[in-house]
Motif scaffolding. Sequence first.
Motif, mmCIF file in Angstrom:
data_model
loop_
_atom_site.group_PDB
_atom_site.id
_atom_site.type_symbol
_atom_site.label_atom_id
_atom_site.label_comp_id
_atom_site.label_asym_id
_atom_site.label_seq_id
_atom_site.Cartn_x
_atom_site.Cartn_y
_atom_site.Cartn_z
ATOM 1 N N PHE A 112 -5.038 1.985 -0.427
ATOM 2 C CA PHE A 112 -4.913 0.610 -0.898
ATOM 3 C C PHE A 112 -4.649 0.623 -2.397
ATOM 4 O O PHE A 112 -5.407 1.230 -3.167
ATOM 5 C CB PHE A 112 -6.188 -0.181 -0.579
ATOM 6 C CG PHE A 112 -6.548 -0.144 0.873
ATOM 7 C CD1 PHE A 112 -5.726 -0.743 1.818
ATOM 8 C CD2 PHE A 112 -7.686 0.516 1.313
ATOM 9 C CE1 PHE A 112 -6.030 -0.688 3.173
ATOM 10 C CE2 PHE A 112 -7.999 0.563 2.654
ATOM 11 C CZ PHE A 112 -7.169 -0.035 3.592
ATOM 12 N N ASN B 121 0.838 -1.183 0.000
ATOM 13 C CA ASN B 121 0.000 0.000 0.000
ATOM 14 C C ASN B 121 0.877 1.239 0.000
ATOM 15 O O ASN B 121 2.100 1.139 -0.052
ATOM 16 C CB ASN B 121 -0.920 0.008 1.223
ATOM 17 C CG ASN B 121 -1.817 -1.211 1.269
ATOM 18 O OD1 ASN B 121 -2.685 -1.381 0.430
ATOM 19 N ND2 ASN B 121 -1.596 -2.080 2.251
ATOM 20 N N LEU C 89 -10.287 -11.382 -0.699
ATOM 21 C CA LEU C 89 -10.914 -10.631 0.386
ATOM 22 C C LEU C 89 -11.900 -11.486 1.169
ATOM 23 O O LEU C 89 -11.939 -11.428 2.403
ATOM 24 C CB LEU C 89 -11.624 -9.395 -0.182
ATOM 25 C CG LEU C 89 -12.286 -8.472 0.832
ATOM 26 C CD1 LEU C 89 -11.253 -7.841 1.750
ATOM 27 C CD2 LEU C 89 -13.095 -7.388 0.126
ATOM 28 N N PRO D 166 -2.468 -9.651 1.973
ATOM 29 C CA PRO D 166 -3.017 -9.051 0.749
ATOM 30 C C PRO D 166 -3.110 -10.022 -0.427
ATOM 31 O O PRO D 166 -3.917 -9.816 -1.332
ATOM 32 C CB PRO D 166 -2.022 -7.921 0.449
ATOM 33 C CG PRO D 166 -1.368 -7.617 1.752
ATOM 34 C CD PRO D 166 -1.291 -8.933 2.475
ATOM 35 N N ASP E 275 -9.494 -3.634 6.810
ATOM 36 C CA ASP E 275 -8.696 -2.592 7.440
ATOM 37 C C ASP E 275 -9.508 -1.338 7.737
ATOM 38 O O ASP E 275 -9.043 -0.439 8.435
ATOM 39 C CB ASP E 275 -7.492 -2.231 6.559
ATOM 40 C CG ASP E 275 -6.298 -1.792 7.388
ATOM 41 O OD1 ASP E 275 -6.331 -1.943 8.622
ATOM 42 O OD2 ASP E 275 -5.318 -1.283 6.802
ATOM 43 N N ASP F 298 -2.961 -2.270 10.792
ATOM 44 C CA ASP F 298 -2.961 -3.022 9.520
ATOM 45 C C ASP F 298 -3.782 -4.304 9.607
ATOM 46 O O ASP F 298 -3.247 -5.412 9.621
ATOM 47 C CB ASP F 298 -1.534 -3.335 9.072
ATOM 48 C CG ASP F 298 -0.746 -2.083 8.732
ATOM 49 O OD1 ASP F 298 -1.379 -1.056 8.448
ATOM 50 O OD2 ASP F 298 0.490 -2.127 8.756
ATOM 51 N N HIS G 222 -13.725 -3.823 3.329
ATOM 52 C CA HIS G 222 -12.299 -4.045 3.532
ATOM 53 C C HIS G 222 -12.015 -4.171 5.023
ATOM 54 O O HIS G 222 -12.389 -3.293 5.809
ATOM 55 C CB HIS G 222 -11.496 -2.890 2.944
ATOM 56 C CG HIS G 222 -10.054 -3.206 2.730
ATOM 57 N ND1 HIS G 222 -9.177 -3.434 3.767
ATOM 58 C CD2 HIS G 222 -9.338 -3.370 1.589
ATOM 59 C CE1 HIS G 222 -7.977 -3.691 3.272
ATOM 60 N NE2 HIS G 222 -8.047 -3.664 1.960
ATOM 61 N N GLU H 293 -5.728 -5.587 7.316
ATOM 62 C CA GLU H 293 -6.192 -6.063 6.011
ATOM 63 C C GLU H 293 -5.934 -7.543 5.790
ATOM 64 O O GLU H 293 -6.454 -8.138 4.851
ATOM 65 C CB GLU H 293 -5.546 -5.260 4.889
ATOM 66 C CG GLU H 293 -4.039 -5.413 4.770
ATOM 67 C CD GLU H 293 -3.499 -4.596 3.617
ATOM 68 O OE1 GLU H 293 -4.049 -4.719 2.500
ATOM 69 O OE2 GLU H 293 -2.537 -3.831 3.826
#
Length: 489
Positions: free
Chosen positions: A199, A185, A386, A382, A209, A377, A207, A379
């Motif tokens: 992002f 990111n 998702l 990555p 995050d 963080d 998302h 997320e």
Amino acid sequence: MSEAATQSEAATHPTATSPASPPAAEPGPGLLVSLEPLLREWLPRQRWFAGKGRPVTGFGLVAATELLPVGAAKAGLLHLLVRAHQPLVPSQGTPAHPGDCYQLLIGVRETLPPRLAPALIGHVAEGPLAGRTVYEALHDPRLADVLLEALRSTAHVGDLRCERDTRRDIPEGLVPRMLTSEQSNSSIVYGDTFILKLFRRVVPGAHPDLELPLMLSRENCPRVPAPVAWMLADLGRTPAEREPHTLGVLQPFLHGAADGWELALSVLAKGEDFTAEARALGRATAEVHTALTRALPTVTLGRPQLESLVDGMTGRLEAAAQAVPALRTYAPGLRTAFAALADLAAEGRTWTAQRIHGDLHLGQCLRSPSGEWSLIDFEGEPSKPLAERRLPQPVARDIAGMLRSFDYAAHSARPPADGWATVCRAAYCSGYADVAGADPRTDPVLLRAYETDKAVYEVLYEARHRPEWLPVPLAAVHRLATDPCTDTP
């Protein structure tokens, strides 16, 4: 021109992010055609580009918004969502997909001043931007301020919209600076007050995050910085199909906080004790996990779910062993970690799963000058879809990630400090038990399975990207494969 002067000019120049200004015009249809030759060269060189090693065969324009007119006296700002088309790596059962969608912020000038030379993308030869110079806008304080103004004013421009927590003030005049240390990111710090995380790979859906820190703020969990504002894009072929895509999150910047990884390395270099910090970090982790169980539902993993979990771990081991010959001798011993979990599932054992951090390690933790730990963080990994990152999972996955991180820190010391990792792992688990009421070490089979899975992932990663680091996860693999009991911190 000084940064302060640039900030002042940006504040007085009418932009598309100002509530009083007219809606920004959509860039012309020839825009992507004119930029494509430059993006083919520039995009694969970026640290956050996920498709390294595969050629870019073309681009598709998902959305384009002019946040600052490209004919502005100093600089224009284009917000682009671009799909990069690349050939898939051949593998059985790999579904076709249209390519990763990337968020690009493109500055446009007649000429680029020397201070922005590192941000150069290139000089446009044809199309609507012919004769202009384009560059990575986040390096330009004037254009970075446009983004903060959009968040402050909750701008809605084209497909983009900004939302914020109106209880929090976002003052003007905060000087921006771009951070250069991130990989997946990009972030801008505004006046040591806020940090805007953008992002780069954009996907539809909630998302984590943004989703999880918002949930935790409603639970008054102080261990996670609460989102102040966020940027979304509503995308879809038809109004009925439009779905929000999270583009960025503005959060408080923890000024003076120490990165957990750098702090651990500093302590190791001085030969100092880290157990008190490890125990405090365990308590912080448990506070976050406990708050997440209040905010979101938990589920029970029975035999079918656990068998699927074991199958996934075993499959990753087999694939890694095929790719890394050094792992093959340990594979039979490592399989026993997963088989032991399968055996308990067959006997009727169940586990609780919940939303977790998903990629927890020392680098995802910050210690304030007052000694308080925060987790950042959220997320997840990555590289994973998702939907997978948002699945409830046992907290043992987060804990195993942190235990592996202590191991990495210890092996980064010269000479390696094996005993340091052992006592830190134990202190972390003890601190977790102080808050959660249950010590992770009392569930050794699950913890060993997750740490084994993590170590296998590390072996494959290091073999591909940092061969000099391969001995670190291989040492853990040797331990985990040789004696099942040695994994208990």
